[in-house]
Design a protein around this motif. Structure first.
Motif, mmCIF file in Angstrom:
data_model
loop_
_atom_site.group_PDB
_atom_site.id
_atom_site.type_symbol
_atom_site.label_atom_id
_atom_site.label_comp_id
_atom_site.label_asym_id
_atom_site.label_seq_id
_atom_site.Cartn_x
_atom_site.Cartn_y
_atom_site.Cartn_z
ATOM 1 N N SER A 254 0.710 -1.329 -0.152
ATOM 2 C CA SER A 254 0.174 -0.108 -0.143
ATOM 3 C C SER A 254 0.819 1.220 -0.098
ATOM 4 C CB SER A 254 -0.563 0.347 1.099
ATOM 5 O OG SER A 254 -1.480 0.979 1.808
ATOM 6 N N GLY A 255 0.558 1.993 -0.309
ATOM 7 C CA GLY A 255 0.756 3.005 -0.556
ATOM 8 C C GLY A 255 0.652 4.465 0.459
ATOM 9 N N CYS A 256 1.332 5.664 1.131
ATOM 10 C CA CYS A 256 0.856 6.036 2.245
ATOM 11 C C CYS A 256 1.376 7.549 1.731
ATOM 12 C CB CYS A 256 1.592 5.814 3.291
ATOM 13 S SG CYS A 256 0.181 5.126 3.907
ATOM 14 N N PHE A 257 -0.049 8.486 2.317
ATOM 15 C CA PHE A 257 0.756 9.879 1.487
ATOM 16 C C PHE A 257 0.341 10.632 3.477
ATOM 17 C CE2 PHE A 257 -0.875 14.793 2.059
ATOM 18 C CZ PHE A 257 -0.632 15.222 1.399
ATOM 19 N N ILE A 258 1.501 11.301 4.022
ATOM 20 C CA ILE A 258 0.862 12.068 5.070
ATOM 21 C C ILE A 258 2.128 13.219 4.947
ATOM 22 C CG2 ILE A 258 1.796 12.129 8.028
ATOM 23 C CD1 ILE A 258 2.509 8.556 6.210
ATOM 24 N N ASN A 259 0.912 14.448 4.932
ATOM 25 C CA ASN A 259 1.430 15.777 5.077
ATOM 26 C C ASN A 259 2.393 16.268 5.341
ATOM 27 O OD1 ASN A 259 1.249 18.873 4.658
ATOM 28 N ND2 ASN A 259 -0.825 18.459 4.039
ATOM 29 N N GLU A 260 3.311 16.767 4.980
ATOM 30 C CA GLU A 260 4.397 17.427 5.372
ATOM 31 C C GLU A 260 4.926 18.091 6.310
ATOM 32 O OE1 GLU A 260 7.214 19.560 2.486
ATOM 33 O OE2 GLU A 260 5.517 21.100 2.488
ATOM 34 N N LYS A 261 3.410 18.733 7.051
ATOM 35 C CA LYS A 261 3.357 19.732 7.936
ATOM 36 C C LYS A 261 3.304 18.714 9.647
ATOM 37 C CE LYS A 261 -1.697 20.305 7.763
ATOM 38 N NZ LYS A 261 -2.839 20.755 7.832
ATOM 39 N N TYR A 262 3.279 17.399 9.125
ATOM 40 C CA TYR A 262 3.695 16.343 10.819
ATOM 41 C C TYR A 262 4.491 15.766 10.212
ATOM 42 C CZ TYR A 262 -1.800 17.306 10.166
ATOM 43 O OH TYR A 262 -2.921 17.905 9.924
ATOM 44 N N HIS A 263 5.660 15.882 9.630
ATOM 45 C CA HIS A 263 6.692 15.803 9.661
ATOM 46 C C HIS A 263 7.625 16.251 10.716
ATOM 47 C CE1 HIS A 263 7.169 14.299 5.293
ATOM 48 N NE2 HIS A 263 6.127 14.035 5.878
ATOM 49 N N ASN A 264 8.821 15.133 10.909
ATOM 50 C CA ASN A 264 9.624 15.904 12.136
ATOM 51 C C ASN A 264 9.017 16.587 13.051
ATOM 52 O OD1 ASN A 264 11.930 16.110 10.295
ATOM 53 N ND2 ASN A 264 11.728 17.868 9.305
ATOM 54 N N LYS A 265 7.973 15.557 13.581
ATOM 55 C CA LYS A 265 7.140 15.627 15.042
ATOM 56 C C LYS A 265 7.145 14.634 16.338
ATOM 57 C CE LYS A 265 3.704 19.139 13.673
ATOM 58 N NZ LYS A 265 2.953 20.078 14.383
ATOM 59 N N LYS A 266 7.968 15.146 17.253
ATOM 60 C CA LYS A 266 8.079 14.017 17.760
ATOM 61 C C LYS A 266 7.165 13.663 18.718
ATOM 62 C CE LYS A 266 13.264 13.959 17.992
ATOM 63 N NZ LYS A 266 14.827 14.010 18.970
ATOM 64 N N ASP A 267 6.412 14.408 18.910
ATOM 65 C CA ASP A 267 4.989 14.896 19.541
ATOM 66 C C ASP A 267 4.336 13.856 19.093
ATOM 67 O OD1 ASP A 267 5.109 16.604 18.165
ATOM 68 O OD2 ASP A 267 4.213 18.080 19.762
ATOM 69 N N ILE A 268 4.048 13.266 18.300
ATOM 70 C CA ILE A 268 2.976 13.493 17.052
ATOM 71 C C ILE A 268 2.613 11.642 17.381
ATOM 72 C CG2 ILE A 268 4.223 12.417 15.322
ATOM 73 C CD1 ILE A 268 1.209 13.778 14.022
ATOM 74 N N PRO A 269 1.182 11.384 17.697
ATOM 75 C CA PRO A 269 1.022 9.528 18.483
ATOM 76 C C PRO A 269 1.530 8.518 16.840
ATOM 77 C CG PRO A 269 -0.929 10.321 18.771
ATOM 78 C CD PRO A 269 0.567 11.472 18.466
ATOM 79 N N ARG A 270 2.359 7.956 17.035
ATOM 80 C CA ARG A 270 2.706 7.337 15.735
ATOM 81 C C ARG A 270 3.123 5.388 16.524
ATOM 82 N NH1 ARG A 270 6.126 10.510 12.485
ATOM 83 N NH2 ARG A 270 7.710 10.092 14.706
#
Length: 433
Positions: A254-270
């Motif tokens: 599968s391919g995924c897209f994640i908007n760049e505004k969420y990159h480089n965020k260590k606090d985002i749950p993942r």
């Protein structure tokens, strides 16, 4: 263009078709000694001939290099998935850093909801379309229950109006407005799997953001089929399978897209794994996760190279042709198929209702046809005579003439087989009466 229901006219369209040569790039199943008319690229695309070469390359490297193939194969395995970024970004209208390939579709939607469905006591509802593809229904309901909410209360379905086959954008927007601050996530299929309707993703995404919700899209029936501008539309996230219009093989990655505004965020749950860890430090085996500065941060395990190989083979054809050329042919061949259906409808005592929108901007490759007065007997006749399509209850066949490998003569020939099947049934019924 003024269409004609004749073999000569269809062949003339094929002679003018700039993509006609790509038909020879695919392997067709055969029925009764002839290549089939293949209308199910919306379920599983045909196998590209070059896919075997790409898979054989991996097998050869594995045999000759063993583990060293990770670094010393011509297409090294440790960064194999990175070869997809630029090409796939052009297919879905994204920046290369916003695209990655991993896992399978519903797995990825679950993983993305870890980041983008973060319900609170006030904002916990998910908006989706009614009768979404079952896997999406199961996924959304299970996510809601996982967070301790009742699906009956937390899931809001956009409804079609009584007697109508398709959703109205104004009804989608009204639902978003009504749910308002209680909405945590809008998650809809970009192209409805049953009718083939294309949603106004730009407008819906904007409306979702205006009420403070995340907006994501299941693009299973959209990727490789319609024009997408995920970055420009400011979509938060999206995922798609690769085995439909993108011809990567059954159940493939599968391919995924994640908007760049969420990159480089260590606090985002993942949910994290070592393949999402900083590539330059990955093999230092450090205990603390350092995310890649791209969508690759959502990677968990190392990539399934044997699965990615045929996907890369197909994606190279998309790169050669480009989405504008595919869409141009798609519009022409779908219009011709619709014309053929209406012409045959005039010649038989039956009624076909195309429930896919007639507006070219609201449909892609698929036409869904309600066969009034007909049933599975006609579907079986088509299959037995080399027309590979699919049946959806209560009485719908879906026809998806993928522009890479379907011809205009296929559309004409389908009409003749369809007509013959109906007339033979009618003759049989009159004889028995």
């Amino acid at each position: 263009m003024r269409f004609e229901n004749s073999r000569e006219f269809a062949r003339e369209l094929d002679r003018k078709d700039k993509l006609a040569g790509y038909r020879n790039e695919f392997i067709f199943p055969r029925v009764n000694g002839r290549d089939v008319i293949y209308f199910v690229g919306n379920s599983l695309g045909l196998q590209p001939k070059r896919a075997r070469k790409y898979v054989d390359e991996v097998m050869k490297d594995w045999a000759e290099l063993g583990v060293e193939g990770h670094f010393y194969a011509e297409k090294s395995w440790w960064d194999y998935h990175e070869r997809f970024s630029e090409k796939l970004a052009r297919v879905v209208g994204a920046k290369p850093a916003e695209v990655t390939v991993m896992n399978t579709l519903t797995v990825n939607l679950h993983l993305l909801m870890v980041s983008f469905y973060r319900p609170t006591s006030k904002r916990f509802k998910i908006i989706c379309e009614e009768k979404a593809f079952p896997s999406d229904q199961y996924m959304i309901a299970s996510q809601v229950r996982f967070h301790g909410y009742d699906p009956e209360e937390a899931i809001v379905e956009i409804k079609k109006r009584d007697g109508e086959n398709n959703f109205r954008t104004e009804d989608v927007l009204e639902t978003i407005k009504e749910v308002g601050e209680e909405c945590a996530l809008v998650l809809i299929g970009g192209v409805n799997y049953y009718t083939g309707q294309v949603f106004d993703m730009e407008t819906i995404t904007k409306a979702g953001h205006e009420i403070g919700a995340f907006v994501g899209w299941d693009l299973a029936h959209a990727a490789g089929n319609i024009e997408l501008k995920l970055s420009e539309w400011n979509v938060d996230f999206a995922a798609w399978c690769s085995y439909k219009y993108m011809n990567s093989g059954p159940g493939n990655a599968s391919g995924c897209f994640i908007n760049e505004k969420y990159h480089n965020k260590k606090d985002i749950p993942r949910f994290e794994g070592w393949w999402g860890h900083n590539k330059e430090r990955r093999f230092l085996m450090e205990p603390e996760f350092q995310p890649e500065p791209t969508a690759d941060a959502w990677q968990i395990s190392n990539a399934p190279i044997l699965a990615l190989a045929p996907y890369l083979a197909s994606l190279e054809m998309f790169e050669e042709v480009g989405m504008p050329a595919l869409i141009e042919k798609r519009n022409m061949i779908v219009a011709y198929l619709e014309f053929i259906l209406h012409e045959i409808d005039k010649q038989v005592e039956s009624t076909f209702e195309v429930i896919t929108p007639s507006n070219q901007d609201e449909r892609g490759t698929q036409l869904s046809v309600f066969l009034h007065g007909e049933g599975r007997e006609l579907f079986k006749y088509l299959m037995d005579h080399g027309v590979i399509t699919d049946w959806r209850e209560p009485n719908v066949i879906r026809l998806a003439p993928a522009p890479f490998y379907c011809s205009f003569e296929d559309m004409y020939e389908f009409g003749q087989i369809l007509k013959k099947g109906i007339l033979e049934k009618q003759h049989k019924m009159k004889k028995e009466a």
